[in-house]
Design an enzyme around this catalytic site. Structure first.
Site, PDB file in Angstrom:
ATOM      1  N   ASP A  78       0.915  -0.948  -0.073  1.00 21.77           N
ATOM      2  CA  ASP A  78      -0.067   0.095  -0.119  1.00 21.77           C
ATOM      3  C   ASP A  78       0.942   1.374   0.095  1.00 21.77           C
ATOM      4  OD1 ASP A  78      -2.347   1.701   0.411  1.00 21.77           O
ATOM      5  OD2 ASP A  78      -1.837   1.705   2.486  1.00 21.77           O
ATOM      6  N   ASP A  80      -0.316   5.025   1.106  1.00 24.70           N
ATOM      7  CA  ASP A  80      -0.602   6.076   2.041  1.00 24.70           C
ATOM      8  C   ASP A  80      -0.526   5.592   3.667  1.00 24.70           C
ATOM      9  OD1 ASP A  80      -2.229   8.704   0.678  1.00 24.70           O
ATOM     10  OD2 ASP A  80      -2.111   6.805  -0.604  1.00 24.70           O
ATOM     11  N   GLU A  87      -2.095  10.392   4.384  1.00 23.24           N
ATOM     12  CA  GLU A  87      -3.113  10.144   3.500  1.00 23.24           C
ATOM     13  C   GLU A  87      -3.119  11.221   2.436  1.00 23.24           C
ATOM     14  OE1 GLU A  87      -4.927   7.501   3.173  1.00 23.24           O
ATOM     15  OE2 GLU A  87      -4.005   6.442   5.029  1.00 23.24           O
ATOM     16  N   ARG A 123     -15.172  11.888  -1.450  1.00 19.12           N
ATOM     17  CA  ARG A 123     -14.068  12.664  -1.042  1.00 19.12           C
ATOM     18  C   ARG A 123     -13.349  13.365  -2.054  1.00 19.12           C
ATOM     19  NH1 ARG A 123      -9.864   8.370   1.727  1.00 19.12           N
ATOM     20  NH2 ARG A 123     -11.436   6.855   0.571  1.00 19.12           N
ATOM     21  N   SER A 167      -2.238   1.439  -4.598  1.00 21.56           N
ATOM     22  CA  SER A 167      -2.663   2.418  -3.971  1.00 21.56           C
ATOM     23  C   SER A 167      -4.173   2.632  -4.163  1.00 21.56           C
ATOM     24  CB  SER A 167      -2.087   3.605  -3.963  1.00 21.56           C
ATOM     25  OG  SER A 167      -2.451   4.505  -3.093  1.00 21.56           O
ATOM     26  N   GLY A 168      -5.037   2.760  -3.230  1.00 23.09           N
ATOM     27  CA  GLY A 168      -6.169   3.745  -3.199  1.00 23.09           C
ATOM     28  C   GLY A 168      -6.201   5.293  -3.341  1.00 23.09           C
ATOM     29  N   LYS A 212      -7.041  -4.463  -5.504  1.00 24.14           N
ATOM     30  CA  LYS A 212      -5.536  -4.594  -4.869  1.00 24.14           C
ATOM     31  C   LYS A 212      -5.012  -6.132  -5.067  1.00 24.14           C
ATOM     32  CE  LYS A 212      -4.978  -0.622  -1.951  1.00 24.14           C
ATOM     33  NZ  LYS A 212      -4.396  -0.063  -0.355  1.00 24.14           N
ATOM     34  N   ASP A 235      -2.168  -1.082   5.726  1.00 24.07           N
ATOM     35  CA  ASP A 235      -2.671  -0.550   7.017  1.00 24.07           C
ATOM     36  C   ASP A 235      -4.020  -0.158   7.174  1.00 24.07           C
ATOM     37  OD1 ASP A 235      -3.407   2.661   6.981  1.00 24.07           O
ATOM     38  OD2 ASP A 235      -2.538   2.152   5.229  1.00 24.07           O
ATOM     39  N   ASN A 238      -9.386  -1.697   3.437  1.00 22.55           N
ATOM     40  CA  ASN A 238      -9.199  -2.124   2.029  1.00 22.55           C
ATOM     41  C   ASN A 238      -8.073  -2.822   1.785  1.00 22.55           C
ATOM     42  OD1 ASN A 238      -7.753   0.544   2.573  1.00 22.55           O
ATOM     43  ND2 ASN A 238      -7.571   0.613   0.440  1.00 22.55           N
TER      44      ASN A 238
END
Length: 279
Positions: A78, A80, A87, A123, A167-168, A212, A235, A238
């Site tokens: 991941d 962030d 983030e 967001r 990454s999201g 992912k 972390d 997701n």
């Protein structure tokens, strides 16, 4: 394969661990350096009193297969709050005075309280009208690598381990980190930009929890490696499918929901501890 208890602590030799020493029949001088690898008795679980003792000592510990790092073929990470210290979406929102509002949504999503794709769209919509230059500001002035990131990438190159960043977050950051750190694969969400301004929309497939896990499976298939040769680290909620699809799933300073789902947790160290789980 044999199992070992791996203990990591910067002052390991100074720790008072009577239950651990007694269970493993260790002499007073058994520990050296900051990592210990203790063979586990066959068919034995780690006693609760040792877990409590090591937790109280603020050691990172896990019972894992006894593997060399050079046996690992793939690490999927991941970005962030894992590879980097922020983030990104929260810091972009700060430029519009919306950090508190966006951070609250991010926190709920990372704890698994919201659908990730839906929360991302909500967001990103709040970022509409923000200049693209705000992303550059976040990258140059706010974003920092987490401790041990460069060492981990150096160890991957030295041992022929493929490192994949998934990454999201956003391609603006993953692509720059890929060039900066010298790894070959990065996947993230693409923010739509028109005339230098964010539109509040994401282009293409959203990189959510399933994406992912799919990317991990894709790279594992390309490498034709055993699941035991695959490591994933993250972390947030997701990340859980990806972490569970790996041979070794590692939670990095993670939410409790994530810690409960993985093979090892890094709570007190930087990313160098990921290398430390292996001989």
């Amino acid at each position: 394969m044999n199992l070992v208890l791996v203990i990591q602590h910067p002052h390991l030799t100074q720790l008072d661990l009577p239950a651990t020493r007694q269970y493993f029949r260790l002499p007073e001088t058994a520990f050296s350096g900051c990592i210990a690898r203790l063979p586990m008795p066959h068919h034995a679980d780690l006693p609760d009193e040792i877990r409590v003792e090591l937790t109280a000592a603020q050691a990172d510990f896990a019972v894992l297969r006894d593997q060399k790092f050079s046996d690992i073929k793939l690490i999927v990470s991941d970005m962030d709050s894992t590879l980097i210290n922020i983030e990104c979406i929260d810091e972009i929102a700060a430029g519009a005075g919306l950090k508190e509002q966006v951070s609250a949504i991010t926190e709920r999503a990372m704890r698994g309280k919201l659908d990730f794709a839906q929360s991302l769209r909500e967001r990103v919509a709040l970022l509409k009208g923000q200049p693209e230059s705000q992303l550059q500001y976040v990258y140059e002035q706010v974003l920092q690598l987490n401790d041990g990131a460069e060492y981990l990438l150096q160890q991957c190159r030295q041992n022929g381990v493929r490192f994949v960043l998934v990454s999201g977050g956003f391609t603006f950051f993953t692509e720059r980190l890929k060039r900066r750190l010298g790894f070959d694969f990065a996947y993230a969400n693409q923010l739509e930009v028109e005339n230098g301004v964010l539109t509040g929309r994401v282009l293409g497939r959203i990189i959510d929890a399933q994406a992912k896990a799919d990317i991990l499976a894709q790279h594992r298939a390309e490498l034709a490696c055993d699941v035991a040769q695959v490591v994933a680290i993250g972390d947030g909620a997701n990340d859980i499918p990806m972490l569970q699809a790996a041979g070794v799933g590692v939670a990095y300073h993670a939410k409790p929901k994530v810690q409960a789902m993985v093979d090892a947790c890094i709570q007190h160290h930087g990313l160098a501890a990921l290398r430390g789980w292996f001989a």
